[in-house]
Structures are given as structure tokens and as C-alpha cells.
Design a protein around this motif. Structure first.
Motif, PDB file in Angstrom:
ATOM      1  N   ASN A  58     -15.818   9.782 -31.509  1.00  0.00           N
ATOM      2  CA  ASN A  58     -17.077  10.485 -31.800  1.00  0.00           C
ATOM      3  C   ASN A  58     -17.743  11.086 -30.565  1.00  0.00           C
ATOM      4  N   ARG A  59     -16.924  11.538 -29.641  1.00  0.00           N
ATOM      5  CA  ARG A  59     -17.423  12.340 -28.531  1.00  0.00           C
ATOM      6  C   ARG A  59     -16.767  13.695 -28.681  1.00  0.00           C
ATOM      7  N   ARG A  60     -17.241  14.669 -27.951  1.00  0.00           N
ATOM      8  CA  ARG A  60     -16.660  15.990 -28.143  1.00  0.00           C
ATOM      9  C   ARG A  60     -15.923  16.454 -26.903  1.00  0.00           C
ATOM     10  N   ALA A  61     -14.840  17.155 -27.142  1.00  0.00           N
ATOM     11  CA  ALA A  61     -14.097  17.769 -26.046  1.00  0.00           C
ATOM     12  C   ALA A  61     -14.863  19.015 -25.626  1.00  0.00           C
ATOM     13  N   ASP A  62     -15.020  19.198 -24.336  1.00  0.00           N
ATOM     14  CA  ASP A  62     -15.851  20.284 -23.834  1.00  0.00           C
ATOM     15  C   ASP A  62     -15.116  21.007 -22.708  1.00  0.00           C
ATOM     16  N   LEU A  63     -14.977  22.308 -22.851  1.00  0.00           N
ATOM     17  CA  LEU A  63     -14.318  23.118 -21.829  1.00  0.00           C
ATOM     18  C   LEU A  63     -15.069  23.046 -20.495  1.00  0.00           C
ATOM     19  N   ALA A  64     -16.387  22.967 -20.559  1.00  0.00           N
ATOM     20  CA  ALA A  64     -17.183  22.870 -19.327  1.00  0.00           C
ATOM     21  C   ALA A  64     -16.901  21.549 -18.600  1.00  0.00           C
ATOM     22  N   VAL A 120     -21.193  13.861 -13.146  1.00  0.00           N
ATOM     23  CA  VAL A 120     -20.363  12.663 -13.312  1.00  0.00           C
ATOM     24  C   VAL A 120     -18.887  13.060 -13.355  1.00  0.00           C
ATOM     25  N   HIS A 121     -18.565  14.121 -14.069  1.00  0.00           N
ATOM     26  CA  HIS A 121     -17.185  14.590 -14.138  1.00  0.00           C
ATOM     27  C   HIS A 121     -16.668  14.997 -12.767  1.00  0.00           C
ATOM     28  N   VAL A 122     -17.457  15.730 -12.011  1.00  0.00           N
ATOM     29  CA  VAL A 122     -17.045  16.174 -10.673  1.00  0.00           C
ATOM     30  C   VAL A 122     -16.772  14.958  -9.787  1.00  0.00           C
ATOM     31  N   VAL A 123     -17.688  14.015  -9.759  1.00  0.00           N
ATOM     32  CA  VAL A 123     -17.542  12.841  -8.897  1.00  0.00           C
ATOM     33  C   VAL A 123     -16.345  11.997  -9.331  1.00  0.00           C
ATOM     34  N   MET A 124     -16.204  11.795 -10.636  1.00  0.00           N
ATOM     35  CA  MET A 124     -15.116  10.962 -11.148  1.00  0.00           C
ATOM     36  C   MET A 124     -13.747  11.551 -10.793  1.00  0.00           C
ATOM     37  N   TYR A 125     -13.577  12.849 -10.979  1.00  0.00           N
ATOM     38  CA  TYR A 125     -12.283  13.462 -10.695  1.00  0.00           C
ATOM     39  C   TYR A 125     -12.059  13.680  -9.204  1.00  0.00           C
ATOM     40  N   ALA A 126     -13.113  13.829  -8.431  1.00  0.00           N
ATOM     41  CA  ALA A 126     -12.954  13.884  -6.975  1.00  0.00           C
ATOM     42  C   ALA A 126     -12.408  12.545  -6.485  1.00  0.00           C
ATOM     43  N   GLY A 127     -12.986  11.468  -6.979  1.00  0.00           N
ATOM     44  CA  GLY A 127     -12.508  10.132  -6.618  1.00  0.00           C
ATOM     45  C   GLY A 127     -11.079   9.893  -7.056  1.00  0.00           C
ATOM     46  N   LEU A 128     -10.756  10.328  -8.266  1.00  0.00           N
ATOM     47  CA  LEU A 128      -9.403  10.140  -8.785  1.00  0.00           C
ATOM     48  C   LEU A 128      -8.380  10.897  -7.943  1.00  0.00           C
ATOM     49  N   VAL A 148      -3.740  17.584 -16.087  1.00  0.00           N
ATOM     50  CA  VAL A 148      -3.149  17.200 -17.374  1.00  0.00           C
ATOM     51  C   VAL A 148      -3.914  16.006 -17.943  1.00  0.00           C
ATOM     52  N   TYR A 149      -4.215  15.048 -17.072  1.00  0.00           N
ATOM     53  CA  TYR A 149      -5.005  13.905 -17.526  1.00  0.00           C
ATOM     54  C   TYR A 149      -6.377  14.350 -18.038  1.00  0.00           C
ATOM     55  N   ALA A 150      -7.014  15.301 -17.378  1.00  0.00           N
ATOM     56  CA  ALA A 150      -8.331  15.783 -17.803  1.00  0.00           C
ATOM     57  C   ALA A 150      -8.275  16.348 -19.223  1.00  0.00           C
ATOM     58  N   VAL A 151      -7.231  17.112 -19.528  1.00  0.00           N
ATOM     59  CA  VAL A 151      -7.081  17.675 -20.873  1.00  0.00           C
ATOM     60  C   VAL A 151      -6.863  16.558 -21.887  1.00  0.00           C
ATOM     61  N   VAL A 152      -5.956  15.641 -21.572  1.00  0.00           N
ATOM     62  CA  VAL A 152      -5.684  14.520 -22.473  1.00  0.00           C
ATOM     63  C   VAL A 152      -6.949  13.685 -22.678  1.00  0.00           C
ATOM     64  N   ASP A 153      -7.663  13.445 -21.602  1.00  0.00           N
ATOM     65  CA  ASP A 153      -8.905  12.663 -21.658  1.00  0.00           C
ATOM     66  C   ASP A 153      -9.923  13.326 -22.585  1.00  0.00           C
TER      67      ASP A 153
END
Length: 142
Positions: free
Chosen positions: A90-96, A41-49, A77-82
Motif C-alpha cells: 500500500n505504498r506507491r511507486a514514484d518516478l520522482a 531520504v531517498h538521496v541519502v539512503m542511496y548515497a549510503g548504499l 536496478v535495485y531502486a526500480v525493484v524497490d
């Protein structure tokens, strides 16, 4: 041509807002999923963005290396902020997740680069059609 740029800006804004919203709501219980399946989902979302951001820039003029670098900078930068803004909901930030976002950006930029010629011709054709409209027709069309 101004109309197509406005439409692309609106599409980009809606896409970005939807992406932000989906990453800032509690994760529903979907039952057992394969490990790391959210990375797709992350790959597809950021590819689209990255792709939509690039198409919006392309509609305004030719893409140069600096534009590609700007897209990388903006999206990463947006990915880090996101990721960091997910902690308060209550979600976790994940380096992966960040790595998956970066892969998505690269894929989106590759798709943009490969489709650049077709998109440029399309934008020129749209621009040519806009210029063929006589001033008297503009009032009737709006």
C-alpha cells in the motif's frame, strides 16, 4: 584483510536490509511535511548504499570504471525493484523517487571517489597489520 572485508559485507548487508525494511512498511502519519521531503531520504539512503557497496569492492581490490558501472547498475536496478515492491504494501511507486535514488547513487560514488585514496591507505595499513601476526598468534586471537 579478510576480516575487514567480512565486516564491510556485514555492514553493507545490514544497511541494505534496513533500507529495504524502511521502504516496505506503511508510512506513519508524521503530520504536514514539505512537499517532496521524502526525496531527501531517498538521496541519502542511496548515497549510503552506493558508497558502502563501493567501499566493500575497494576492500577487495582497486576500483576501476567497470566497478563504478557495476555499482550504478546494481543500485539502479535495485531502486526500480524497490519501487515496484512497495505497491503490494500500500505504498506507491514514484518516478520522482527513482530520480532521487539516482542522484543519491551519483553523490555516493562521488564521495567514494574522493575518499578512495584515504580508504586504500587504510585498507593497506590494516592488511599490513594482519600480515605481521605470526601463525602462533592466530590461534590465540580467535
Amino acid at each position: 584483510m579478510r576480516t575487514i572485508r567480512r565486516i564491510l559485507a556485514a555492514v553493507l548487508a545490514c544497511y541494505w536490509l534496513a533500507a529495504f525494511a524502511t521502504t516496505h512498511v506503511p508510512v506513519p502519519d508524521l503530520g504536514p511535511l514539505p512537499k517532496n521531503s521524502d526525496k531527501v531520504v531517498h538521496v541519502v539512503m542511496y548515497a549510503g548504499l552506493a558508497f558502502l557497496l563501493g567501499v566493500s569492492m575497494l576492500a577487495a581490490g582497486a576500483l576501476r570504471l567497470r566497478h563504478y558501472l557495476a555499482i550504478v547498475a546494481i543500485t539502479l536496478v535495485y531502486a526500480v525493484v524497490d519501487e515496484l515492491l512497495q505497491i503490494p504494501v500500500n505504498r506507491r511507486a514514484d518516478l520522482a523517487d527513482g530520480a532521487a535514488d539516482a542522484v543519491g547513487v551519483v553523490i555516493g560514488l562521488c564521495a567514494l571517489h574522493l575518499s578512495r585514496g584515504v580508504l586504500t591507505r587504510l585498507f593497506r595499513r590494516i592488511g599490513d597489520n594482519d600480515q605481521r601476526i605470526s601463525p602462533s598468534e592466530v590461534g590465540r586471537r580467535q
